[in-house]
Write an enzyme that holds these catalytic residues in place. Structure first.
Site, PDB file in Angstrom:
ATOM      1  N   SER A 174     -27.823 -27.398  32.866  1.00 27.54           N
ATOM      2  CA  SER A 174     -28.704 -26.444  32.203  1.00 27.54           C
ATOM      3  C   SER A 174     -30.092 -27.059  32.190  1.00 27.54           C
ATOM      4  O   SER A 174     -30.255 -28.249  31.893  1.00 27.54           O
ATOM      5  CB  SER A 174     -28.220 -26.115  30.792  1.00 27.54           C
ATOM      6  OG  SER A 174     -28.930 -24.971  30.335  1.00 27.54           O
ATOM      7  N   GLU A 175     -31.098 -26.260  32.534  1.00 26.19           N
ATOM      8  CA  GLU A 175     -32.403 -26.827  32.872  1.00 26.19           C
ATOM      9  C   GLU A 175     -33.137 -27.450  31.681  1.00 26.19           C
ATOM     10  O   GLU A 175     -34.114 -28.158  31.863  1.00 26.19           O
ATOM     11  CB  GLU A 175     -33.280 -25.799  33.595  1.00 26.19           C
ATOM     12  CG  GLU A 175     -33.594 -24.533  32.818  1.00 26.19           C
ATOM     13  CD  GLU A 175     -32.577 -23.429  33.078  1.00 26.19           C
ATOM     14  OE1 GLU A 175     -31.398 -23.741  33.383  1.00 26.19           O
ATOM     15  OE2 GLU A 175     -32.952 -22.247  32.946  1.00 26.19           O
TER      16      GLU A 175
END
Lengths: 210, 231
Positions: free
Chosen positions: A39-40
């Site tokens: 997840s960024e």
């Protein structure tokens, strides 16, 4: 369609699931499938959604949902997170779409005059993941096709999409155009053609269903 | 050789931020957002601020306090979708918003912190976000020049600090904090726990103290806004 997209997530992949519909694909990936979810906002190795009452205030995904970290997961800053994306370490990303085109163009961040809340990490995910899947309803809420010959909205990235998963079909974007790969159970070829705003290249013989 | 104690008072340190300042604020959503520093900034009320933050938090939280108080002229951000108030102010022309792709925002901040003028990238080529940017030809292709993004002040949130200003962050509360801590002329860190020097394993430090100018201790009982958001 979520279950169908989940089937393309295979052991050993590093995967980023976009905010919204794509995040829900996680529920359809087998619990014992060794997949590294990125997840960024700064995690590789998402465990799953945090159980109610067990949320850690410091541990969210990019959509703001409370998650857990799998054993072996890692935390890092936003520059490292996008180094991972731009550096080609993501095997697959699944993203949503306002429009997607037969040439692989994707528009999913701005509708001029209506929705312009910012691009987040979508451009880099779309442009740099090794494989880009789009997860969308086949038509918008007015019944208009979302798969078009060319996008009319400002693009997120040019020619980035490999595969499109909808409630009606799975299509692949290849150099010679948009290929119908599978039909959803109970949906006819004629219905898909009518709901698609681009020419479809159809396989010979019977079309697999999902 | 002893190391300086950078602990300071919240009121005095925030008083350095004057009208027209450019302020970076760490955090991605709630985790890592320095709510206590922001709250004091709102209390002191400098105007015409330029803010650099990944997102605009949510209505009634963090950055939204600054927006609602009319203190912000310009916001450089990647996404404001969770804050309808920010969207409304942007559409009404009450604030100027520059959207930057999230990883490019991070890297522009990192570049400033690393003493670089900018960097070259192909992110956004062929899209709206490339418009108006300087380009350069390399290896037969066109690339964008992304200028470094620096600020007068960085406000960051750490889980733990020592009195010299070495910082560690917790889980996804790290996000933009270590990058911003490097990129501002003056970095102000709030920390949940402050230990004596030597109290953090040197191998475990995320932000080395030379990047940190001032340190503010948070009360043991954190404000509710730091907690799990109930949706």
């Amino acid at each position: 369609m979520l279950a169908r997209a989940a089937r393309d997530i295979t052991p050993g992949m590093t995967v980023n699931l976009g905010i919204g519909l794509p995040t829900q694909v996680m529920a359809y990936v087998a619990a014992d499938c060794p997949v590294c979810l990125h997840s960024e906002n700064g995690i590789a190795g998402v465990g799953g959604l945090a159980a109610p009452g067990k949320a850690d205030r410091n541990l969210i995904d990019a959509g703001g949902g409370y998650i857990t970290c799998a054993p072996g997961g890692a935390f890092f800053d936003s520059a490292v997170s996008f180094a991972l994306v731009r550096g080609g370490r993501l095997d697959l990303t699944l993203l949503g779409a306002f429009e997607v085109a037969a040439n692989g163009d994707l528009a999913n961040w701005i509708i001029p005059g209506k929705s312009a809340a910012g691009v987040g990490g979508a451009i880099e995910l779309a442009q740099k993941a090794r494989r880009v899947g789009v997860l969308t309803t086949h038509t918008d809420k007015h019944g208009n096709p979302k798969i078009l010959d060319r996008c009319t909205l400002p693009l997120t990235a040019v020619g980035c999409v490999n595969r499109i998963y909808t409630d009606m079909a799975v299509c692949d974007v290849l150099p010679d155009g948009l290929h119908l790969v599978e039909l959803a159970e109970g949906v006819s070829l004629a219905q898909v053609r009518a709901a698609t705003g681009a020419a479809l290249i159809v396989p010979e013989g019977s079309i697999p269903t999902f | 050789m002893p190391l300086l104690d950078k602990s300071t008072s919240l009121t005095e340190v925030i008083a350095q931020i004057r009208d027209g300042a450019c302020v970076m604020i760490g955090g991605f959503g709630v985790p890592g957002t320095p709510f206590t520093l922001i709250q004091e900034l709102v209390r002191q009320g400098p105007k015409n601020l330029t803010l650099i933050k990944n997102d605009a938090n949510e209505p009634g939280m963090g950055v939204d306090w600054l927006l609602s108080a009319g203190m912000v002229r310009r916001l450089i951000t990647s996404h404001v979708g969770l804050n309808g108030n920010a969207v409304r102010m942007m559409n009404a022309g009450e604030i100027e918003v520059e959207f930057v792709a999230q990883g490019i925002l991070a890297e522009r901040i990192r570049a400033a912190g690393a003493g670089l003028k900018g960097f070259v990238s192909d992110i956004g080529i062929g899209t709206l976000l490339a418009q108006g940017k300087q380009t350069v030809e390399m290896d037969g292709a066109t690339y964008l020049i992304e200028p470094a993004l620096e600020a007068d002040f960085a406000l960051v949130h750490a889980a733990r600090a020592d009195t010299f200003g070495n910082l560690t962050y917790a889980a996804t509360a790290r996000n933009f904090n270590p990058l911003m801590a490097m990129a501002a002329n003056c970095t102000i860190a709030e920390a949940e726990i402050i230990v004596p020097v030597g109290g953090i394993d040197p191998d475990a430090i995320h932000t080395p103290a030379p990047f940190v100018d001032h340190l503010v201790a948070l009360p043991q009982e954190l404000m509710e806004v730091y907690g799990v958001v109930k949706r």
